[in-house]
Design an enzyme around this catalytic site. Structure first.
Site, PDB file in Angstrom:
ATOM      1  N   HIS A 152       0.849  -1.194   0.000  1.00  0.00           N
ATOM      2  CA  HIS A 152       0.000   0.000   0.000  1.00  0.00           C
ATOM      3  C   HIS A 152       0.886   1.246   0.000  1.00  0.00           C
ATOM      4  O   HIS A 152       1.967   1.257   0.580  1.00  0.00           O
ATOM      5  CB  HIS A 152      -0.920   0.003   1.222  1.00  0.00           C
ATOM      6  CG  HIS A 152      -1.993   1.038   1.152  1.00  0.00           C
ATOM      7  ND1 HIS A 152      -1.768   2.358   1.487  1.00  0.00           N
ATOM      8  CD2 HIS A 152      -3.289   0.969   0.764  1.00  0.00           C
ATOM      9  CE1 HIS A 152      -2.886   3.046   1.315  1.00  0.00           C
ATOM     10  NE2 HIS A 152      -3.823   2.225   0.878  1.00  0.00           N
ATOM     11  N   GLU A 189      -4.143   2.124  -6.969  1.00  0.00           N
ATOM     12  CA  GLU A 189      -4.538   3.298  -6.199  1.00  0.00           C
ATOM     13  C   GLU A 189      -3.572   4.440  -6.505  1.00  0.00           C
ATOM     14  O   GLU A 189      -2.469   4.477  -5.958  1.00  0.00           O
ATOM     15  CB  GLU A 189      -4.503   3.001  -4.698  1.00  0.00           C
ATOM     16  CG  GLU A 189      -5.580   2.061  -4.205  1.00  0.00           C
ATOM     17  CD  GLU A 189      -5.676   2.086  -2.685  1.00  0.00           C
ATOM     18  OE1 GLU A 189      -6.724   2.459  -2.168  1.00  0.00           O
ATOM     19  OE2 GLU A 189      -4.679   1.748  -2.030  1.00  0.00           O
TER      20      GLU A 189
END
EC number: 5.3.1.1
Length: 254
Positions: free
Chosen positions: A99, A169
């Protein structure tokens, strides 16, 4: 084989065990009512995994339980870390890896992320490899180069037949309120699938699900559902409220 659809919520550093149980007591019935085509999952903080596992079991829910990170070794002198055997005690189905907050705040490198991806896959926990470019890379026109490198390096340790999920993302869209256009997202997802075909094969690239995340909300979820290469969503802030997350799920599955 048809690609699967997933809608995952990343709770980040939010919710106590009690708050997590309260959330699930409201959200699980919503999921049964909506009966979505997408597989639904949440990735709570480590400290709430036990409570979430218990609640999901008590309510006989189909919701997947995920973790937000994991160490690549099964045990050792790694203060503050959590291993895959520890996660498996709570029947964790998937784990978020790479992430952007782990990459940029905690300086996780691609080589380490790759080891985690491989370890998770070998343990039977589905790795969700998160990739994304910064605003600087976007403005410099190096988005594709950045994503290609993150995919090639991050998947280097994945066993050939193991399942994996990709989550795109864009860093500039996470928690900022800025949302990439559906056209831009589709273009990037199609490019990622092309890279996956070079890493693995055309056949495998067609069955790997690619999720989109980045200021996803109920009012833009339906638009992403229309993109042929968007197979699901990784939802941040909008997943913290049970009704709000249910609305995202409902709109993505219209």
């Amino acid at each position: 084989m048809e690609r699967k659809s997933y809608v995952f919520g990343n709770w980040k550093m939010h919710k106590t065990a009690k708050e997590a149980k309260d959330f699930l007591s409201i959200f699980c019935p919503f999921v049964k009512e909506i009966s979505p085509a997408s597989l639904v999952g949440i990735a709570p903080a480590f400290t709430t995994l036990s409570a979430c596992c218990e609640s999901i079991k008590e309510m006989d829910s189909s919701i997947w339980l995920g973790a937000q990170n994991v160490h690549q070794d099964s045990s050792g002198a790694f203060t503050g870390e959590v291993s895959l055997p520890m996660l498996q005690e709570f029947h964790v189905n998937f784990v978020l890896l790479g992430h952007s907050e782990c990459r940029h705040i905690f300086h996780e490198e691609d080589a380490t992320i790759a080891l985690k991806v491989g370890a998770a896959a070998r343990s039977g926990v589905v790795p969700v490899l998160c990739i994304g470019e910064t605003l600087e890379a976007r403005e410099n026109g190096t988005t594709k180069e950045v994503l290609s490198n993150q995919l090639m390096l991050g998947l280097a340790q994945l066993p050939e037949t193991a399942p994996v999920i990709i989550a795109y993302e864009p860093v500039w869209a996470i928690g900022t309120g800025k949302v990439a256009s559906t056209a831009d997202v589709q273009e990037v997802h199609a490019f990622c699938r092309e890279v996956l075909s070079r890493i693995f094969s055309k056949e495998k690239s067609e069955i790997i699900s690619i999720l989109y995340g980045g200021s996803v909300k109920a009012d833009n979820a339906e638009g992403f559902a229309r993109c042929p290469d968007v197979d699901g969503l990784l939802v941040g802030g909008a997943s913290l409220d049970p009704q709000g997350f249910a609305n995202v799920l409902r709109n993505f599955n219209l």
